[in-house]
Design a protein around this motif. Structure first.
Motif, PDB file in Angstrom:
ATOM      1  N   SER A  90       3.125  11.661  16.121  1.00  0.00           N
ATOM      2  CA  SER A  90       1.667  11.626  16.231  1.00  0.00           C
ATOM      3  C   SER A  90       0.981  11.095  14.976  1.00  0.00           C
ATOM      4  O   SER A  90      -0.186  10.688  15.034  1.00  0.00           O
ATOM      5  N   LYS A  91       1.665  11.108  13.836  1.00  0.00           N
ATOM      6  CA  LYS A  91       1.045  10.674  12.587  1.00  0.00           C
ATOM      7  C   LYS A  91       1.317   9.204  12.275  1.00  0.00           C
ATOM      8  O   LYS A  91       0.946   8.731  11.197  1.00  0.00           O
ATOM      9  N   LEU A  92       1.952   8.491  13.186  1.00  0.00           N
ATOM     10  CA  LEU A  92       2.245   7.080  12.961  1.00  0.00           C
ATOM     11  C   LEU A  92       1.113   6.214  13.499  1.00  0.00           C
ATOM     12  O   LEU A  92       0.647   6.400  14.622  1.00  0.00           O
TER      13      LEU A  92
ATOM     14  N   THR B 110       0.802  -1.223   0.000  1.00  0.00           N
ATOM     15  CA  THR B 110       0.000   0.000   0.000  1.00  0.00           C
ATOM     16  C   THR B 110       0.833   1.270   0.000  1.00  0.00           C
ATOM     17  O   THR B 110       0.280   2.370   0.004  1.00  0.00           O
ATOM     18  N   GLY B 111       2.152   1.146   0.019  1.00  0.00           N
ATOM     19  CA  GLY B 111       3.012   2.329   0.059  1.00  0.00           C
ATOM     20  C   GLY B 111       4.159   2.148   1.029  1.00  0.00           C
ATOM     21  O   GLY B 111       4.573   1.025   1.332  1.00  0.00           O
ATOM     22  N   LEU B 112       4.673   3.256   1.537  1.00  0.00           N
ATOM     23  CA  LEU B 112       5.814   3.209   2.440  1.00  0.00           C
ATOM     24  C   LEU B 112       5.405   2.743   3.832  1.00  0.00           C
ATOM     25  O   LEU B 112       4.332   3.095   4.330  1.00  0.00           O
ATOM     26  N   GLY B 113       6.277   1.954   4.454  1.00  0.00           N
ATOM     27  CA  GLY B 113       6.067   1.496   5.816  1.00  0.00           C
ATOM     28  C   GLY B 113       7.322   1.732   6.630  1.00  0.00           C
ATOM     29  O   GLY B 113       8.410   1.997   6.087  1.00  0.00           O
TER      30      GLY B 113
ATOM     31  N   PHE C 232       4.553   0.088  10.772  1.00  0.00           N
ATOM     32  CA  PHE C 232       3.828   1.336  10.923  1.00  0.00           C
ATOM     33  C   PHE C 232       3.676   2.032   9.571  1.00  0.00           C
ATOM     34  O   PHE C 232       4.404   1.740   8.612  1.00  0.00           O
ATOM     35  N   TYR C 233       2.734   2.952   9.511  1.00  0.00           N
ATOM     36  CA  TYR C 233       2.523   3.771   8.319  1.00  0.00           C
ATOM     37  C   TYR C 233       2.109   5.162   8.778  1.00  0.00           C
ATOM     38  O   TYR C 233       1.699   5.363   9.934  1.00  0.00           O
ATOM     39  N   LEU C 234       2.202   6.136   7.881  1.00  0.00           N
ATOM     40  CA  LEU C 234       1.861   7.515   8.202  1.00  0.00           C
ATOM     41  C   LEU C 234       0.417   7.809   7.809  1.00  0.00           C
ATOM     42  O   LEU C 234      -0.034   7.431   6.733  1.00  0.00           O
ATOM     43  N   THR C 235      -0.281   8.526   8.693  1.00  0.00           N
ATOM     44  CA  THR C 235      -1.642   8.962   8.405  1.00  0.00           C
ATOM     45  C   THR C 235      -1.679  10.401   7.908  1.00  0.00           C
ATOM     46  O   THR C 235      -2.740  10.915   7.592  1.00  0.00           O
ATOM     47  N   GLY C 236      -0.516  11.035   7.845  1.00  0.00           N
ATOM     48  CA  GLY C 236      -0.421  12.413   7.381  1.00  0.00           C
ATOM     49  C   GLY C 236       1.031  12.849   7.380  1.00  0.00           C
ATOM     50  O   GLY C 236       1.923  12.089   7.773  1.00  0.00           O
TER      51      GLY C 236
END
Length: 236
Positions: free
Chosen positions: A192-194, A123-126, A202-206
């Motif tokens: 906070s965006k993890l 789904t992208g970067l992790g 983990f992935y970033l939500t923003g």
């Protein structure tokens, strides 16, 4: 109409009503908020039971992952919000202890719990602190758990044939003394965006702020980061 036919008709009508109401019954069972409870003490007790169930589930989750490298514990605060008791989750951002493995494809990041290896997910970067890597059939460096490609400064990392693989403190990989690529290490200043997929990926939500520069981390070869659950580590 005979008595038998009349009874059969009633049974069919009753069955039809039950089937008609079944989705509503199920929806109400799984989404009930106990709004019919008037007594505030009983209501608060039932809210606390929900919060306790969530905390108990977290306990089982991190206990089952006691041997998962790079695993990050999720804690929770029980808080009152608009007279409703809620369990607010949070990550315990602390580094797990380093464990020596002597495996040349195991790596540990010294970065005060803020450093992560960057990997490529479907789904992208992790991002992960699980530094157990291996080479696949194409000699691509991938995670031992899941086989996700590990990223370097040039993209996916391919290691040529050689006798010895070394890694510098900055994450530069060498094969028989020849530099190949540098592990992509991301050090977050804003955590906070993890969010997590399984406790160790983990992935970033923003957008998130990062600290650029080799002075913010150090890579140690032949070590991995054990889970960071202190209670599990001390047997509590």
């Amino acid at each position: 109409m005979g008595i038998t036919n009349f009874m059969d008709l009633n049974k069919r009508l009753l069955l039809f009503v039950i089937l008609l109401m079944f989705p509503l019954i199920i929806h109400g069972y799984y989404n009930r908020e106990y709004n019919e409870i008037i007594d505030p003490t009983v209501d608060l007790t039932m809210q606390s039971m929900r919060a306790h169930q969530t905390q108990w589930s977290n306990f089982h989750f991190y206990t089952m992952n006691v041997d998962t490298p790079g695993f990050v514990e999720v804690g929770g605060y029980n808080v009152l919000n608009d007279d409703k008791l809620e369990m607010v989750p949070f990550f315990r951002w602390r580094a797990g202890p380093p464990v020596e493995t002597d495996n040349q494809l195991d790596f540990y990041i010294h970065a005060e719990s803020r450093g992560f290896f960057e990997v490529l997910l479907p789904t992208g970067l992790g991002y992960t602190r699980d530094g157990r890597f291996k080479l696949n059939q194409d000699r691509k460096l991938v995670m031992l758990a899941g086989g996700f490609p590990v990223l370097g400064e040039r993209g996916e990392i391919f290691l040529p044939e050689g006798m010895e693989i070394d890694c510098s403190k900055s994450g530069m990989l060498f094969v028989d003394g020849q530099a190949v690529d540098r592990l992509r290490i991301v050090v977050f200043s804003d955590m906070s965006k993890l969010d997590t997929l399984n406790g160790s990926l983990f992935y970033l939500t923003g957008p998130a702020a990062v600290l650029e520069g080799e002075e913010y981390y150090g890579v140690q070869q032949g070590f991995i980061e054990q889970n960071n659950v202190i209670k599990a580590l001390i047997g509590d």
